[in-house]
Each structure stands twice: as structure tokens, then as C-alpha cells.
Write a protein that holds these residues in place. Structure first.
Motif, PDB file in Angstrom:
ATOM      1  N   PHE A  43       3.543  -2.828   6.993  1.00 41.23           N
ATOM      2  CA  PHE A  43       2.136  -2.263   7.953  1.00 41.23           C
ATOM      3  C   PHE A  43       1.634  -3.996   7.471  1.00 41.23           C
ATOM      4  O   PHE A  43       0.516  -4.355   7.125  1.00 41.23           O
ATOM      5  N   SER A  44       2.481  -4.840   6.967  1.00 44.57           N
ATOM      6  CA  SER A  44       2.330  -5.916   5.870  1.00 44.57           C
ATOM      7  C   SER A  44       2.363  -7.000   6.504  1.00 44.57           C
ATOM      8  O   SER A  44       2.053  -8.648   6.508  1.00 44.57           O
ATOM      9  N   SER A  45       3.488  -7.162   8.058  1.00 41.84           N
ATOM     10  CA  SER A  45       3.466  -8.138   9.158  1.00 41.84           C
ATOM     11  C   SER A  45       3.571  -7.842   9.849  1.00 41.84           C
ATOM     12  O   SER A  45       3.449  -8.241  11.102  1.00 41.84           O
ATOM     13  N   PHE A  46       4.152  -6.359  10.856  1.00 42.09           N
ATOM     14  CA  PHE A  46       4.580  -6.048  11.875  1.00 42.09           C
ATOM     15  C   PHE A  46       3.770  -5.045  12.209  1.00 42.09           C
ATOM     16  O   PHE A  46       4.179  -5.044  13.796  1.00 42.09           O
ATOM     17  N   LEU A  47       3.634  -4.168  11.554  1.00 42.91           N
ATOM     18  CA  LEU A  47       2.821  -3.022  12.692  1.00 42.91           C
ATOM     19  C   LEU A  47       0.844  -2.865  11.931  1.00 42.91           C
ATOM     20  O   LEU A  47       0.630  -3.503  10.942  1.00 42.91           O
ATOM     21  N   SER A  48       0.449  -2.589  12.427  1.00 38.86           N
ATOM     22  CA  SER A  48      -0.677  -2.231  12.700  1.00 38.86           C
ATOM     23  C   SER A  48      -1.110  -0.997  13.485  1.00 38.86           C
ATOM     24  O   SER A  48      -1.392  -0.440  14.476  1.00 38.86           O
ATOM     25  N   GLY A  53      -9.838   2.551  10.088  1.00 35.40           N
ATOM     26  CA  GLY A  53      -9.574   3.333   8.195  1.00 35.40           C
ATOM     27  C   GLY A  53      -8.993   3.393   7.827  1.00 35.40           C
ATOM     28  O   GLY A  53      -8.389   3.264   6.807  1.00 35.40           O
ATOM     29  N   LEU A  54      -7.971   4.287   8.801  1.00 38.39           N
ATOM     30  CA  LEU A  54      -6.254   3.758   8.690  1.00 38.39           C
ATOM     31  C   LEU A  54      -5.893   3.463   8.070  1.00 38.39           C
ATOM     32  O   LEU A  54      -4.587   3.070   6.823  1.00 38.39           O
ATOM     33  N   GLN A  55      -6.017   1.842   9.170  1.00 38.35           N
ATOM     34  CA  GLN A  55      -4.899   1.205   8.267  1.00 38.35           C
ATOM     35  C   GLN A  55      -5.918   0.475   6.868  1.00 38.35           C
ATOM     36  O   GLN A  55      -5.251  -0.283   6.640  1.00 38.35           O
ATOM     37  N   ASN A  56      -6.937   0.826   6.989  1.00 42.19           N
ATOM     38  CA  ASN A  56      -7.390  -0.620   5.683  1.00 42.19           C
ATOM     39  C   ASN A  56      -6.789   1.005   5.056  1.00 42.19           C
ATOM     40  O   ASN A  56      -6.719   0.296   3.210  1.00 42.19           O
ATOM     41  N   GLU A  57      -6.529   1.859   4.596  1.00 45.31           N
ATOM     42  CA  GLU A  57      -6.107   2.933   3.376  1.00 45.31           C
ATOM     43  C   GLU A  57      -4.549   2.880   3.520  1.00 45.31           C
ATOM     44  O   GLU A  57      -4.167   2.300   2.056  1.00 45.31           O
ATOM     45  N   ILE A  58      -3.796   2.082   4.718  1.00 43.19           N
ATOM     46  CA  ILE A  58      -2.865   1.595   4.425  1.00 43.19           C
ATOM     47  C   ILE A  58      -2.568   0.163   3.803  1.00 43.19           C
ATOM     48  O   ILE A  58      -1.690  -0.285   2.635  1.00 43.19           O
ATOM     49  N   GLN A  59      -4.058  -0.621   3.401  1.00 43.89           N
ATOM     50  CA  GLN A  59      -3.775  -2.259   3.414  1.00 43.89           C
ATOM     51  C   GLN A  59      -4.173  -1.617   1.974  1.00 43.89           C
ATOM     52  O   GLN A  59      -3.683  -2.519   0.499  1.00 43.89           O
ATOM     53  N   ALA A  60      -5.016  -0.590   1.367  1.00 43.99           N
ATOM     54  CA  ALA A  60      -5.035  -0.855   0.208  1.00 43.99           C
ATOM     55  C   ALA A  60      -3.936   0.016  -0.847  1.00 43.99           C
ATOM     56  O   ALA A  60      -3.629  -0.020  -1.476  1.00 43.99           O
TER      57      ALA A  60
END
Length: 258
Positions: A43-48, A53-60
Motif C-alpha cells: 500500500f506504500s506504492s502499488f495498492l489503494s 477510512g480503511l486506507q487511512n488506517e493502513i497508512q497509519a
């Protein structure tokens, strides 16, 4: 975090649906077929995710993981710098110290694992803590005591400890020397050693005086540690005492045979 069934987008494969997650592996179904990705790394470069909300959790999660990796790299770099410093340490022949502990100081010394260098009794620095310019990360503090009613010749070695690996005596302004977290040892009364025989190379007068400490040669200190480990041979302290002695000889670049 429930990700199965979530809409997802990949920079190359386009849109897809998450169909499975097994620990750190995410399975996604694309029109081009099923693909697997490391979670959360991808998720740091390929996936989103479509769900913000879930995307923000993964970024955290990514930020937390990167912070841990950075902290680990810093620890590795710090440890390397520590080892490099110890390898390049300039060894002074008389960079060890022996302390006179009074009866009322013994319990505190072993409870806190620290000693006080005492204070200057005269001159410009009168009343200030004494400094130990010769002490460095290769130094030990040998702890001695002469019991009330005993003659000075009966002074005993009751313990010893290495100074911390970042210790410099010239920078010890408060006069308090803390013990190394690992290399420290207290002798049981039956294992205590007579102190003065170790100073046979000095004049025969056995008198301590009013100072809290005096310097010892590195070889004399090594002999004391050697005899300490021999004194506890066959006890639960033997392995620790041997490690203490070996560490001292290694850091002082000594190859001795007593």
C-alpha cells in the motif's frame, strides 16, 4: 481490520476485489487474474482502497512499521558505533579505581550500584566532587571495606563493577559513578579477598588515608577479577564472573595467564 470484499486499485492491474488475507499476504482478484501482495507494504506504492477510512488506517500501519524499522536501524547504527569506539579506545595502563566503602555506605552502594568519588579537601576545588580523569569505558571500580576493629591490613574486597560504556571520568561532574548493567558483582562474605596483597609492587606501607578512591593498574585489576571468579567457582555466580573477567581483559586488550 476487515479487508475481504473491499474494492481495491492497483497501478498496473487496475481495479479488483480483496478475496483473502493470510497474516501479511493479501489476495486480490483482478480481471487479469488472482494476485498476492505483502500487507501492508504494497500500500506504500502499488495498492489503494476505495474506502478512504480503511486506507487511512493502513497508512497509519505503514507509518508505525516504518517508525519501528527506523528505530531498529538507529539501534544497529548505535551498536556499531559503540563497538567501533571500544575497539579504538586508547588504553591507559593505570585506568582502574579502588574505593573505600564505609560501613554505612555499603548497603546503598550495592542497592543503587553506584559509588561516590568523594570531595576535594583543599585548594581551588575544595568541597567539589573529585574527578577520575583516568577512568573510561575500560575501567572497573573495585569496592573494599575495612571493618571496625580490624587493622588496615585486613581490608577486604567485597565487590566490583565496570563503569558504563559511555562513561568518561573527566565528564563526571557530580562524582557519582553508576555501575554497568551487566558487569557487576558482589562477593559473599566467605568469598571476600584481602586487598593489600595485590599491591605488592608499591611501598609496603599499608595505609588508606582520607581519600575515597585510588587508582589501580589494569593488570592488578585483572588479577583481582581473576581471583574473584575463582572464589565463586562451583556456585551460581561462576559463569557471570567468568564473563565479567573475559570482558574486562578483552576491552583492556590483555592476554594474561595467572
Amino acid at each position: 481490520m476487515q479487508l475481504v470484499g473491499q474494492a481495491i486499485k492497483h497501478k498496473v492491474f487496475g481495479k479488483g476485489i480483496v478475496t483473502g488475507r493470510d497474516n501479511n499476504v493479501l489476495t486480490v482478484d483482478f480481471s487479469a487474474g488472482e494476485k498476492r501482495f505483502l500487507f501492508p507494504d504494497s500500500f506504500s506504492s502499488f495498492l489503494s482502497l476505495q474506502d478512504g477510512g480503511l486506507q487511512n488506517e493502513i497508512q497509519a500501519l505503514l507509518q508505525e512499521k516504518h517508525a519501528k524499522q527506523h528505530a531498529k536501524q538507529q539501534e544497529i547504527a548505535k551498536e556499531k558505533a559503540r563497538r567501533d569506539y571500544l575497539r579504538s579506545l586508547k588504553i591507559v595502563p593505570n585506568s582502574q579505581a579502588v574505593f573505600n566503602l564505609k560501613k554505612e555506605e555499603i548497603a546503598k552502594a550495592f542497592a543503587d550500584w553506584s559509588v561516590c568519588t568523594g570531595y576535594y579537601l583543599s585548594g581551588y576545588s575544595k568541597g567539589k566532587p573529585r574527578t577520575l580523569d583516568r577512568l573510561a569505558p575500560n575501567s572497573i571500580c573495585v569496592l573494599t571495606h575495612c571493618k571496625n576493629g580490624m587493622i588496615e591490613q585486613d581490608r577486604r574486597i567485597i565487590g566490583a563493577f565496570m563503569v558504563p560504556e559511555d562513561f568518561l571520568g573527566s565528564e563526571c561532574e557530580d562524582g557519582i559513578i553508576q555501575a554497568h548493567e551487566i558487569y557487576r558483582m558482589k562477593l559473599a562474605p566467605k568469598d571476600e579477598l584481602l586487598f593489600w596483597p595485590y599491591l605488592q609492587e608499591t611501598p609496603p606501607t599499608k595505609a588508606w588515608g582520607s581519600v575515597a578512591f585510588r587508582y589501580l593498574s589494569n593488570i592488578t585489576a585483572a588479577k583481582i577479577l581473576f581471583d574473584m571468579k575463582e572464589a565463586v567457582r562451583g556456585t551460581g555466580e561462576q559463569e557471570h564472573a567468568e564473563q565479567f573477567y573475559e570482558h574486562f581483559c578483552k576491552i583492556n586488550k590483555l592476554n594474561l595467564s595467572f
